[in-house]
Every structure is written in structure tokens, then in C-alpha cells.
Scaffold this motif. Structure first.
Motif: not given
Length: 325
Positions: A40-43, A50-52, A247-249, A251-256
């Protein structure tokens, strides 16, 4: 990645998460619950970074805000369902304020600003012992009860956490597929072009920070009843860096990405414990190798494999069409 494949992966993850703790001992269930909370924190950080495209080293501080608000209110007799929304609102508001420096500074300068905020929260929690307990922390936070249903047992709390994680993931799915999600990606790719097309980049930047911070607060509202003891050192810079690593491991910007990244950071060290004193060395080496050969993260590999498969299918269809002619 196509929506159908995303749905398949989501169902597979949910099935695996439902079956994972069955027959396991308390410590394994605790580790799995920790994995869900850090997902949840990583989302939240994945949305901001990743998105912004706005880097933040303060996600652990929002976990701290959510955890301490939840702890104080539940220790005072408030129900978790009342404490949780108040913690989310507080984190959303603080994240909105923290987003203002992002309107003027970018890149590593913004990282330093968020790093300073993380340090500020740590110092406040440690020094204001009349409220936070200082270095002694707070303990004895109750796990939520819902009428006859109790989450006191590790397995019950795990499934409660899983339910919250699923709701948070579905909410994020809706956000990234909405016009706001497209605005976040436009801000990440080319802010000047996005603004020239009429996008209010100021509002989008602030909203990215606020929503990502609220997700960090939600993780904090769950970590407090899970461990039932919190102290300032639990939310230092090292934990913000761990969430960034997830997040980096993944995949930044990847939903999963957060699911996979949190599994690597939280679960992989536990899997490698059979190597005794060498598990941290092996774990660190695997992470370094991954960064060298897979800079786009583990989900980036899946994306490239999918593109290769689709490319082979297109070439096969073209060859078949040429033969028919």
C-alpha cells in the motif's frame, strides 16, 4: 500491458494472497501482513514518482503520521474505522502542503526537500514525548473488532489487511485509468508540453503528492495495530529508502510494480534466511545485478516479453498473409 492481462494477473495475485498464509505459523503470517502493508505504501509512492514523476523520500513519514494518529485515537477508545479516515485526511492535507516545493524545485533538489521533511517528522515524534511517547514510543494498540468479528488472531488480521489492500488497489486502478491518471503521465513525460495543452500542472502536482501521501497514511493505520508498538525509529529515512527500492525494483510506473517490489524487499530476505549469515550479502548482490541488467524493474521485463510475443504474432500474421497472396 493489455487490460485483460492485468485482470488475469490481479486475479492470480489475489488467489495466491488468499492461499499463502494457510497452514503457516504466526511469524510467516506476520511477514505476509507486513508485505501487504508495504504494498500500500509503495502504491502511493508509485503514483507520485512512477506516474507523476515527482520524487519523494518522505513516504515513511506519512506512514508515521497515519500510525501515530491511529495509535493515539484507538488507545483513547476510538474505533479503527473512525481513526483511519482522520489519519487519511491528515496525510492528504500534509501531502498537499509538501507538494508546494515541487512547484519550484525538481529532481534531486525535490528529493532533498522531502528528505528534510522526513527528518523533521522524525524529530517531532522523538522530542514531543508528551504526545508521542518519545523514544519509548506507544504500545498496546488494539486490533479492530467488527461486531462479533475480531482481527486479534494473526490470520484474521492478515485477511483484514488483504481486504484493505484490494480496495486500495482498485481505487488506484480507477485513478490511473481516469483523466487524472493521464494527466499524471503527461506531467511525468513533458510538463511544458502538458501545460501548453491546457493541463493545470500545479494542481496535478499537488494532487499527486496528496494522494500518494494518503496511501502512506493508510499503510500507517495498518502497521500500528499489526506490530502494536511504534516508535520514531520505525519511520526513519531507511524505511523511506526501502519503499523507494520497492517501487524501483518492481518497476516505476507499472501498476503491479509495488506488489513485486515489496515481495522482493520484504519476502526475499526471509526466503534467504536458510543461508544464515550470508542472506543479506546474497540479497544485496541480487538487487545490484537486477539494477544493472534490468533498470526498468521486474515488471519492465514482463512488458518487454509481452512486446516480443506480440511482435512475433504480428510477423507471423504478416507472413501468413503474404503466403495467401
Amino acid at each position: 500491458m493489455r487490460p485483460l492481462w492485468k485482470a488475469v494477473i490481479l486475479i492470480a495475485l489475489l488467489a495466491a494472497a488468499l492461499a499463502a498464509p494457510i497452514g503457516q505459523k504466526g511469524y510467516v503470517v506476520y511477514v505476509l501482513s507486513s508485505w501487504l502493508i508495504f504494498v500500500i505504501a509503495a502504491m502511493g509512492l508509485n503514483l507520485t514518482l512512477g506516474y507523476a514523476g515527482q520524487i519523494s523520500l518522505a513516504q515513511a513519514s506519512f506512514m508515521a503520521i497515519g500510525a501515530y494518529i491511529t495509535a493515539l485515537l484507538t488507545l483513547a477508545g476510538w474505533h479503527w474505522l473512525v481513526a483511519m479516515p482522520l489519519a487519511l485526511v491528515a496525510c492528504f492535507a500534509v501531502g498537499l502542503v509538501l507538494g508546494y516545493p515541487a512547484l519550484r524545485v525538481k529532481g534531486h533538489f525535490l528529493a532533498f526537500v522531502t528528505l528534510a521533511f522526513n527528518t523533521l517528522v522524525f524529530l517531532v515524534l522523538r522530542n514531543e514525548d508528551w504526545l508521542t511517547g518519545g523514544s519509548y514510543g506507544l504500545q498496546g494498540m488494539p486490533r479492530p473488532h467488527f461486531g462479533p468479528v475480531s482481527t486479534d488472531k494473526p490470520l484474521a488480521f492478515y485477511y483484514f489487511t488483504l481486504a484493505i489492500t484490494v480496495v486500495a488497489a482498485l481505487a488506484l486502478w480507477g485513478i490511473v485509468r481516469s483523466p487524472w491518471g493521464r494527466a499524471f503521465r503527461g506531467l511525468r513525460e513533458n510538463p511544458i508540453r502538458a501545460e501548453s495543452l491546457g493541463l493545470d500542472t500545479r494542481r496535478v502536482t499537488l494532487l499527486a503528492f496528496a494522494i500518494g501521501s494518503a496511501y502512506g497514511g493508510l499503510a500507517g493505520t495498518l502497521i500500528a495495530p499489526l506490530v502494536q508498538f511504534i516508535e520514531p525509529g520505525s519511520f526513519g529515512l531507511a524505511h523511506s529508502l526501502r519503499i523507494l527500492l520497492m517501487v524501483v525494483v518492481g518497476g516505476s510506473g507499472a501498476f503491479f510494480g509495488p506488489f513485486v517490489g515489496a515481495a522482493v524487499v520484504i519476502l526475499l530476505p526471509e526466503v534467504l534466511r536458510f543461508t544464515e549469515g550470508y542472506y543479506l550479502i546474497i540479497y544485496s548482490g541480487l538487487v545490484i545485478v537486477m539494477f544493472v541488467f534490468m533498470p526498468s524493474g521486474l515488471m519492465g521485463i514482463a512488458e518487454r516479453l509481452g512486446q516480443m510475443v506480440r511482435g512475433k504474432r504480428v510477423r507471423a500474421d504478416m507472413a501468413e498473409g503474404a503466403q495467401l497472396k
